[in-house]
Design a protein around this motif. Sequence first.
Motif, mmCIF file in Angstrom:
data_model
loop_
_atom_site.group_PDB
_atom_site.id
_atom_site.type_symbol
_atom_site.label_atom_id
_atom_site.label_comp_id
_atom_site.label_asym_id
_atom_site.label_seq_id
_atom_site.Cartn_x
_atom_site.Cartn_y
_atom_site.Cartn_z
ATOM 1 N N GLU A 1 0.839 -1.195 0.000
ATOM 2 C CA GLU A 1 0.000 0.000 0.000
ATOM 3 C C GLU A 1 0.878 1.252 0.000
ATOM 4 O OE1 GLU A 1 -3.182 2.359 2.890
ATOM 5 O OE2 GLU A 1 -2.735 0.226 3.262
ATOM 6 N N VAL A 2 0.414 2.302 -0.664
ATOM 7 C CA VAL A 2 1.127 3.568 -0.715
ATOM 8 C C VAL A 2 0.568 4.516 0.340
ATOM 9 C CG1 VAL A 2 1.718 5.578 -2.129
ATOM 10 C CG2 VAL A 2 1.572 3.315 -3.181
ATOM 11 N N VAL A 3 1.465 5.118 1.113
ATOM 12 C CA VAL A 3 1.083 6.139 2.093
ATOM 13 C C VAL A 3 1.643 7.470 1.614
ATOM 14 C CG1 VAL A 3 1.306 6.930 4.460
ATOM 15 C CG2 VAL A 3 1.070 4.484 3.974
ATOM 16 N N TRP A 4 0.772 8.430 1.415
ATOM 17 C CA TRP A 4 1.158 9.748 0.883
ATOM 18 C C TRP A 4 1.293 10.732 2.035
ATOM 19 C CZ3 TRP A 4 -2.530 13.059 -2.673
ATOM 20 C CH2 TRP A 4 -1.825 14.188 -3.148
ATOM 21 N N ILE A 5 2.474 11.324 2.174
ATOM 22 C CA ILE A 5 2.650 12.343 3.207
ATOM 23 C C ILE A 5 3.054 13.663 2.548
ATOM 24 C CG2 ILE A 5 3.301 10.661 4.968
ATOM 25 C CD1 ILE A 5 6.209 11.714 4.623
ATOM 26 N N VAL B 1 3.653 3.469 8.599
ATOM 27 C CA VAL B 1 4.175 3.134 7.272
ATOM 28 C C VAL B 1 4.856 1.765 7.278
ATOM 29 C CG1 VAL B 1 4.482 5.540 6.566
ATOM 30 C CG2 VAL B 1 6.341 4.362 7.739
ATOM 31 N N LYS B 2 4.699 1.013 8.349
ATOM 32 C CA LYS B 2 5.365 -0.298 8.421
ATOM 33 C C LYS B 2 4.867 -1.213 7.307
ATOM 34 C CE LYS B 2 6.294 -4.195 11.530
ATOM 35 N NZ LYS B 2 7.704 -4.232 11.124
ATOM 36 N N ASP B 3 5.832 -1.754 6.558
ATOM 37 C CA ASP B 3 5.575 -2.657 5.426
ATOM 38 C C ASP B 3 4.804 -1.970 4.300
ATOM 39 O OD1 ASP B 3 6.849 -4.774 6.734
ATOM 40 O OD2 ASP B 3 4.999 -5.341 7.773
ATOM 41 N N LYS B 4 4.851 -0.652 4.290
ATOM 42 C CA LYS B 4 4.173 0.102 3.238
ATOM 43 C C LYS B 4 5.180 0.920 2.429
ATOM 44 C CE LYS B 4 -0.104 0.397 5.920
ATOM 45 N NZ LYS B 4 -1.092 1.300 6.578
ATOM 46 N N VAL B 5 4.700 1.491 1.339
ATOM 47 C CA VAL B 5 5.534 2.324 0.472
ATOM 48 C C VAL B 5 5.189 3.788 0.750
ATOM 49 C CG1 VAL B 5 6.087 2.966 -1.906
ATOM 50 C CG2 VAL B 5 5.684 0.572 -1.325
ATOM 51 N N LEU B 6 6.200 4.577 0.991
ATOM 52 C CA LEU B 6 6.013 5.991 1.301
ATOM 53 C C LEU B 6 6.091 6.813 0.025
ATOM 54 C CD1 LEU B 6 5.729 7.807 3.832
ATOM 55 C CD2 LEU B 6 8.211 8.000 3.822
ATOM 56 N N VAL C 1 13.076 4.393 7.274
ATOM 57 C CA VAL C 1 13.667 3.085 7.593
ATOM 58 C C VAL C 1 13.342 2.703 9.027
ATOM 59 C CG1 VAL C 1 15.840 1.844 7.898
ATOM 60 C CG2 VAL C 1 15.521 3.302 5.890
ATOM 61 N N GLU C 2 13.486 3.644 9.944
ATOM 62 C CA GLU C 2 13.213 3.365 11.356
ATOM 63 C C GLU C 2 11.770 2.940 11.585
ATOM 64 O OE1 GLU C 2 14.259 6.912 13.412
ATOM 65 O OE2 GLU C 2 16.436 6.558 13.318
ATOM 66 N N LYS C 3 10.851 3.499 10.806
ATOM 67 C CA LYS C 3 9.429 3.199 11.006
ATOM 68 C C LYS C 3 8.958 2.019 10.167
ATOM 69 C CE LYS C 3 6.438 6.423 11.776
ATOM 70 N NZ LYS C 3 6.101 6.491 13.217
ATOM 71 N N GLY C 4 9.891 1.381 9.453
ATOM 72 C CA GLY C 4 9.568 0.114 8.812
ATOM 73 C C GLY C 4 9.014 0.179 7.405
ATOM 74 N N ALA C 5 9.120 1.327 6.736
ATOM 75 C CA ALA C 5 8.686 1.398 5.344
ATOM 76 C C ALA C 5 9.578 0.490 4.494
ATOM 77 C CB ALA C 5 8.759 2.830 4.835
ATOM 78 N N VAL C 6 8.989 -0.133 3.457
ATOM 79 C CA VAL C 6 9.787 -1.040 2.616
ATOM 80 C C VAL C 6 10.503 -0.287 1.495
ATOM 81 C CG1 VAL C 6 8.392 -3.055 3.111
ATOM 82 C CG2 VAL C 6 7.758 -1.561 1.186
ATOM 83 N N GLU D 1 24.373 -3.719 3.743
ATOM 84 C CA GLU D 1 23.552 -4.705 4.455
ATOM 85 C C GLU D 1 22.101 -4.250 4.555
ATOM 86 O OE1 GLU D 1 24.990 -7.503 5.096
ATOM 87 O OE2 GLU D 1 26.966 -6.719 4.529
ATOM 88 N N GLY D 2 21.762 -3.148 3.932
ATOM 89 C CA GLY D 2 20.409 -2.607 4.046
ATOM 90 C C GLY D 2 19.415 -3.335 3.166
ATOM 91 N N ASN D 3 18.143 -2.931 3.282
ATOM 92 C CA ASN D 3 17.085 -3.610 2.526
ATOM 93 C C ASN D 3 16.024 -2.606 2.093
ATOM 94 O OD1 ASN D 3 16.016 -5.966 1.386
ATOM 95 N ND2 ASN D 3 14.571 -6.204 3.088
ATOM 96 N N PHE D 4 16.467 -1.431 1.674
ATOM 97 C CA PHE D 4 15.539 -0.350 1.340
ATOM 98 C C PHE D 4 15.729 0.035 -0.125
ATOM 99 C CE2 PHE D 4 13.802 4.006 1.633
ATOM 100 C CZ PHE D 4 12.660 3.770 2.394
ATOM 101 N N TRP D 5 14.664 0.449 -0.758
ATOM 102 C CA TRP D 5 14.755 0.868 -2.162
ATOM 103 C C TRP D 5 13.994 2.185 -2.359
ATOM 104 C CZ3 TRP D 5 9.884 1.466 -3.872
ATOM 105 C CH2 TRP D 5 8.885 0.636 -3.341
ATOM 106 N N GLY D 6 14.279 2.813 -3.472
ATOM 107 C CA GLY D 6 13.577 4.040 -3.804
ATOM 108 C C GLY D 6 13.347 4.142 -5.302
#
Length: 583
Positions: free
Chosen positions: A157-161, A172-177, A191-196, A226-231
Amino acid sequence: MEMGRINSVKKIIIRQGIVPALFCLSFLTACSQQTEEQPVDYFEIVRPEFTGQLAYETTDFVEDYWRVVGNTGFNKTIHLIADSLQAAGYVLEANAKQSDRFTYRIEKRAMTHHTWEPISAALQIVGTKNPLLLSETNRNMTYLNSVSTPKNGLKAEVVWIKSVDELESVSVKDKVLFAEMNVRKLYKLAVEKGAVGILTYDNPAYLQPEKNTTSIQFRSLPSQDEGNFWGIALSYEAKEKLIAKLYKGTTEVLVNIQTKRYPSEELTIVADIKGSKFPDERLVYSAHIQEPGANDNATGVGTQLEMATTAAKLFAENKTDFKRTMTFLWGDEIISTRRYIQENTTRAKGIKWGISLDMVGENTAVTGGTFLIEKMPDPSAIWTRGKDKHSEWGGAVLKLKDMKPHYLNDFIISTFKQQGKYANWVVETNPFEGGSDHTPFLQANIPGLLLWHFTDQFYHTDNDRIDKVSQETMKNVGTAALVSGLELVNASDSFALAQIENIKKRAKTRLEDEAELSLSALKKGSTINEEKQIITAWEEWYLAALTSINDIYTHGNSNIKTAISKAKKEIQFISKELKASLQ
């Protein structure tokens, strides 16, 4: 009334024998007769040889790759340069004999982080038929240092801020920002709040996004071995479609990103033409390889390569010599140049000039903007007025202590203007702004300036491709840059005398222009003291630029010392009279 005073000053200048450059031709000839050599017209020998073909072909090769230090495209570029240099007669430094004057080396260094390259990417709004973005047409869509998603993609799911503050209260945990702002403001908290992952849009207005609706300006995440984040960066068109769907309610996207992250090494290639008389004194050209575009900066890579090969050909045909060393450096922007200066203090002491080639091949009819010479810090970076103006890149207001007075500014401008007149090619300048390979030279108190273009409506976007490049522009830039270099490395007394006259002429014009601008400023409420300060700043800048000519001549020629002293007195007289005319 005020303009009449300025004109009166001009008449006084002529009566006092403060003469324009044309009057000094006989003086220059008389002085040059006492030097070892007569001046050489390097344009005559360079123009027939520098076609821009190698520059263009190299650009065409390099721009195929998304280049970052250590990755496939970057390293292939290094080896292409090496092959071309070797074919032109440069010898690998490790195999060179003492008598070999044309050498090159590939420097290798360990990298603290993995390198990165994009493989493929697709972004689709769940429930729609066609992808929103595909890397085949938008190769900048994947953020540098992004990780791969699962091979079948990732649905979320996309979360728009609208602001960073919203992240504190939104899950935003497990969601797309999604946000219309720079990711640097969001990354750590996301990253701290768990966005993918993150979707962003922030194309600046000078890219004309509503016209160039598919353009994406490349973006980057911090290195994350070692990260797991994309943009994913969005085009204007993609952003508008996503927002329209978000307004309708809950929106999911399917993201499929495939990238490579792997250990590598950093490569830098350096070519030297050893000086015959003063080998420890040198001019350094620098062109960075990283960045994915054609104009930025495959054109700098290609133009500098043709300069290096043309220089070798001219030497082989006995058309020129190199009294001082000429160095060509290709590597990572700013980092490689700074290291070249800092890692060898003895070598650094001999660097007399630095010239950066960055975005030098624009087809301005397509990209916009114009060719620019970014000047070393002069008073136009404090008081930007009249014909001086900053590019859309922008620059901070400098202080008098930041000034870098030197003859290199006016010498390079004059040489490029000469090529501009010959080729009907527009050459302009901008006050110092920074941000490229000229800055490490200046930070080390070495004269350095930038050759570039701006504004480019495709700057840093995936539309910066070979169709935006002009071989003719690279021919003009490369010709003028190589002619400038030959003048500098072979500089002797006659060159010094010519620079004295050039600085005196340009100082006179500048002071008169500033006085006229001051008259206008006074009418708008400025003060006499403030306007006098501006004229004094330019006076002192040019006086110091004249002093800098002392680093050229080699014979202790008393005519040069006399000419510098005389020119300083003339500039001081002009400044004094013009300041008096403001009363």
